[in-house]
Design a protein around this motif. Sequence first.
Motif, short mmCIF file in Angstrom:
data_model
loop_
_atom_site.label_atom_id
_atom_site.label_comp_id
_atom_site.label_asym_id
_atom_site.label_seq_id
_atom_site.Cartn_x
_atom_site.Cartn_y
_atom_site.Cartn_z
N GLU A 54 -13.93 -30.36 -17.28
CA GLU A 54 -14.18 -30.86 -18.63
C GLU A 54 -13.29 -30.12 -19.63
O GLU A 54 -12.80 -29.02 -19.37
N ASN A 55 -13.11 -30.72 -20.80
CA ASN A 55 -12.36 -30.09 -21.90
C ASN A 55 -10.91 -29.81 -21.53
O ASN A 55 -10.34 -28.80 -21.95
N VAL A 56 -10.32 -30.69 -20.70
CA VAL A 56 -8.90 -30.59 -20.38
C VAL A 56 -8.25 -31.92 -20.71
O VAL A 56 -8.71 -32.97 -20.25
N GLN A 57 -7.20 -31.88 -21.51
CA GLN A 57 -6.49 -33.09 -21.88
C GLN A 57 -4.99 -32.87 -21.72
O GLN A 57 -4.51 -31.72 -21.72
N PHE A 58 -4.26 -33.98 -21.59
CA PHE A 58 -2.80 -33.93 -21.50
C PHE A 58 -2.21 -34.63 -22.73
O PHE A 58 -2.70 -35.68 -23.15
N SER A 59 -1.20 -34.02 -23.31
CA SER A 59 -0.57 -34.57 -24.51
C SER A 59 0.67 -35.38 -24.14
O SER A 59 1.11 -35.39 -22.98
N LYS A 60 1.22 -36.05 -25.14
CA LYS A 60 2.44 -36.85 -24.95
C LYS A 60 3.56 -35.96 -24.42
O LYS A 60 3.78 -34.85 -24.89
N ARG A 61 4.28 -36.46 -23.42
CA ARG A 61 5.31 -35.66 -22.76
C ARG A 61 6.67 -35.80 -23.46
O ARG A 61 7.05 -36.90 -23.89
N HIS A 62 7.37 -34.69 -23.56
CA HIS A 62 8.73 -34.65 -24.13
C HIS A 62 9.66 -34.01 -23.11
O HIS A 62 9.25 -33.17 -22.31
N LYS A 63 10.91 -34.38 -23.17
CA LYS A 63 11.93 -33.75 -22.33
C LYS A 63 12.41 -32.50 -23.04
O LYS A 63 13.08 -32.57 -24.07
N CYS A 64 12.09 -31.35 -22.48
CA CYS A 64 12.30 -30.08 -23.17
C CYS A 64 13.46 -29.31 -22.56
O CYS A 64 13.37 -28.83 -21.42
N ASP A 65 14.54 -29.18 -23.31
CA ASP A 65 15.63 -28.30 -22.93
C ASP A 65 15.43 -26.95 -23.61
O ASP A 65 14.73 -26.83 -24.62
N TRP A 66 16.11 -25.94 -23.08
CA TRP A 66 15.99 -24.60 -23.63
C TRP A 66 16.43 -24.60 -25.10
O TRP A 66 17.48 -25.12 -25.46
N GLY A 67 15.59 -24.01 -25.96
CA GLY A 67 15.93 -23.85 -27.36
C GLY A 67 16.05 -25.15 -28.14
O GLY A 67 16.68 -25.17 -29.20
N SER A 68 15.45 -26.23 -27.65
CA SER A 68 15.59 -27.52 -28.32
C SER A 68 14.40 -27.82 -29.22
O SER A 68 13.33 -27.22 -29.11
N TRP A 69 14.59 -28.82 -30.10
CA TRP A 69 13.52 -29.25 -31.00
C TRP A 69 12.35 -29.84 -30.23
O TRP A 69 11.22 -29.83 -30.69
N ALA A 70 12.60 -30.34 -29.03
CA ALA A 70 11.53 -30.96 -28.24
C ALA A 70 10.39 -29.99 -27.98
O ALA A 70 9.23 -30.41 -27.86
N LEU A 71 10.67 -28.71 -27.91
CA LEU A 71 9.60 -27.72 -27.71
C LEU A 71 8.66 -27.70 -28.91
O LEU A 71 7.44 -27.56 -28.76
N ILE A 72 9.22 -27.85 -30.11
CA ILE A 72 8.39 -27.90 -31.32
C ILE A 72 7.61 -29.20 -31.34
O ILE A 72 6.40 -29.21 -31.65
N ALA A 73 8.26 -30.30 -31.04
CA ALA A 73 7.57 -31.60 -31.03
C ALA A 73 6.42 -31.60 -30.04
O ALA A 73 5.34 -32.13 -30.32
N ALA A 74 6.64 -31.02 -28.86
CA ALA A 74 5.58 -30.95 -27.86
C ALA A 74 4.41 -30.12 -28.36
O ALA A 74 3.24 -30.48 -28.17
N THR A 75 4.72 -29.00 -29.01
CA THR A 75 3.65 -28.15 -29.54
C THR A 75 2.90 -28.84 -30.67
O THR A 75 1.67 -28.75 -30.77
N GLN A 76 3.62 -29.55 -31.52
CA GLN A 76 2.97 -30.27 -32.62
C GLN A 76 2.00 -31.33 -32.10
O GLN A 76 0.86 -31.43 -32.57
N ASP A 77 2.44 -32.12 -31.12
CA ASP A 77 1.57 -33.17 -30.57
C ASP A 77 0.34 -32.58 -29.91
O ASP A 77 -0.79 -33.08 -30.09
N ALA A 78 0.55 -31.53 -29.14
CA ALA A 78 -0.59 -30.90 -28.46
C ALA A 78 -1.55 -30.28 -29.47
O ALA A 78 -2.78 -30.35 -29.31
N ALA A 79 -1.01 -29.67 -30.53
CA ALA A 79 -1.86 -29.05 -31.54
C ALA A 79 -2.69 -30.10 -32.28
O ALA A 79 -3.89 -29.90 -32.54
N ARG A 80 -2.05 -31.21 -32.63
CA ARG A 80 -2.79 -32.28 -33.32
C ARG A 80 -3.91 -32.81 -32.44
O ARG A 80 -5.04 -33.02 -32.90
N GLN A 81 -3.62 -33.01 -31.17
CA GLN A 81 -4.63 -33.54 -30.24
C GLN A 81 -5.78 -32.55 -30.07
O GLN A 81 -6.96 -32.93 -30.05
N LEU A 82 -5.47 -31.26 -29.99
CA LEU A 82 -6.50 -30.24 -29.81
C LEU A 82 -7.39 -30.14 -31.04
O LEU A 82 -8.63 -30.09 -30.93
N LEU A 83 -6.80 -30.12 -32.23
CA LEU A 83 -7.58 -29.98 -33.46
C LEU A 83 -8.48 -31.20 -33.69
O LEU A 83 -9.60 -31.06 -34.19
#
Length: 565
Positions: A54-83
């Motif tokens: 229980e209490n486990v969810q998966f967020s929208k997936r992004h293609k994450c390269d090292w040092g890329s903006w996708a890491l921020i986008a992935a964190t933003q989506d996961a944070a919004r879903q969690l909150l």
Amino acid sequence: MSVGVIILAHTALHRTAEAVRHWVDGGCPVVIHVDRKVKERDFQALVDDLYPLENVQFSKRHKCDWGSWALIAATQDAARQLLQAYPAVRHVYLASGSCLPLRPVSELCQYLEARPETDFIESSTTSDVPWTVGGLDKERFTLRFPFSWRRQRRAFDAYVKLQQLVGFRRNVPHGLIPHMGSQWWCLTRKTLSAIQDDPRRPIYDRYFRKVWIPDESYFQSLARLHSTKIESRSLTLSKFDYQGKPHIFYNDHEEMLRRSGCFVARKIWHRADALYRVFPQTHAAGEDLPDPNPSSIDRVFASAVERRTRGRTGLYMQSRFPTIDRVSSFTAQPYSMLQGFAEIFDDFENWLGDTTGAEVHGHLYGPDRAHFADGGDIYIGGLSHDAILRDYNPRMFLSNLIWNTRGTHQAFQFGPHDTQSLNWVVAKDTNARISVVSGAWMISLFHKRAEFSDVRREAARLQQIEHKHMKILRSPFAKARIRILTLADFMRSPMETLQTIVDEMSEQPHAGLTQVPQIVDLTGFGSFLQDLRNQGMHPFLTGDFPINPEALVAKQRPPKPYLVR
């Protein structure tokens, strides 16, 4: 349910599943982002494995390269879903799939409940710390970086040079001060929600999309706009080498991980089975819970970097063949340059002179004048105290002082306030005996009555000066006898260091010290350093100085008895 967890997973998904179970068993909801580069069958296997929880969810997936903006986008989506999904969450902890929990979730919850309004995120301005590797610090915020540094290196370098050639410069959004720090943070719901719902967020997102390595600056900068209380440190142990690559922890790092006191460690080798069996470790009932202190193991990493980059005397190898420099000295006899001791001890110069019989001067290269030992304006050989005359040729000033006082050991104080033009000369002088307690000059700022903003600015300036000096002293071209300790290391065993200096200046073994100078009052100094960190200035030269002043000097252990047969 006071803590929610975001996990960014890229590889070794079986270890990610173990971490998720740890967090869920502790009562924490988890939102997982799995890199879109992960094969679909591996992703689906993870989903099936965690489905019963229980209490486990998966967020929208992004293609994450090292040092890329996708890491921020992935964190933003996961944070919004969690909150949105878990309104009872008060803190959000960002971790990776290669993170290993070192302590139980209950201890983390207890720690955060005692600090309900505190955001734990490493956040410092680029002018205050020398963390950046690769020659880009301020430029990462003023140039554009549309190309991948790893996959498109030639295009990356060429585009940077082109922008520098034409004088291109991006404008930082109004009111935003770029900060940098570790990617791994723990933010309050209030701060994270404010970042997510900021009406100017489209402006910030558009700006950070073209910043180099935005995952080290996006939340670190925006948290400064919305947080009411920041502890500028991470609760996750994450170390990087001199090339900017993350250190990987293996089975033989168990004791080091335990000593850090951190709640989570990154980056753990996925085959370090012993670590995954041992951690997390609980503390005995009634035992005081340690405060996370990743800097407590900095000495180990500093020694490793020095060994790797400088090697060992007499060891020749293909990858590190030494450059032969001509051994020379511009002075007539040995002398001592002492940095930081006069700030730690009351009346240090008189005590050292009485103990060793040497001539101990004040700051010979002080900005106002040369402070001779006798306090006069003219010293032996007609040397003037005037700073302008001294700085006309600072090298010959010292050379003449040593020549004119042959037979008496000369010592003088030095610091980041003083004239720095002699640093390389003294470092390459075989007659120089240099002893440094780095960061000790902060004691003077601590006792100085001034506006804290002015103190912070001055501390940042002086730290940059001393850091450059330390790089010179650690250079392979330095020929002096050099001893460098951080303020924290020195305070753990001051008698040992003083005894060594006294023996060195006496040119023979000196009887054990029976009288030492009084240490200045350091009550509140640890809190002063933490206040500097909280304001974005990282006092790294002082070492891991504790907040509690009673822990400054380590207790001496009695020698163990032994039997001679």
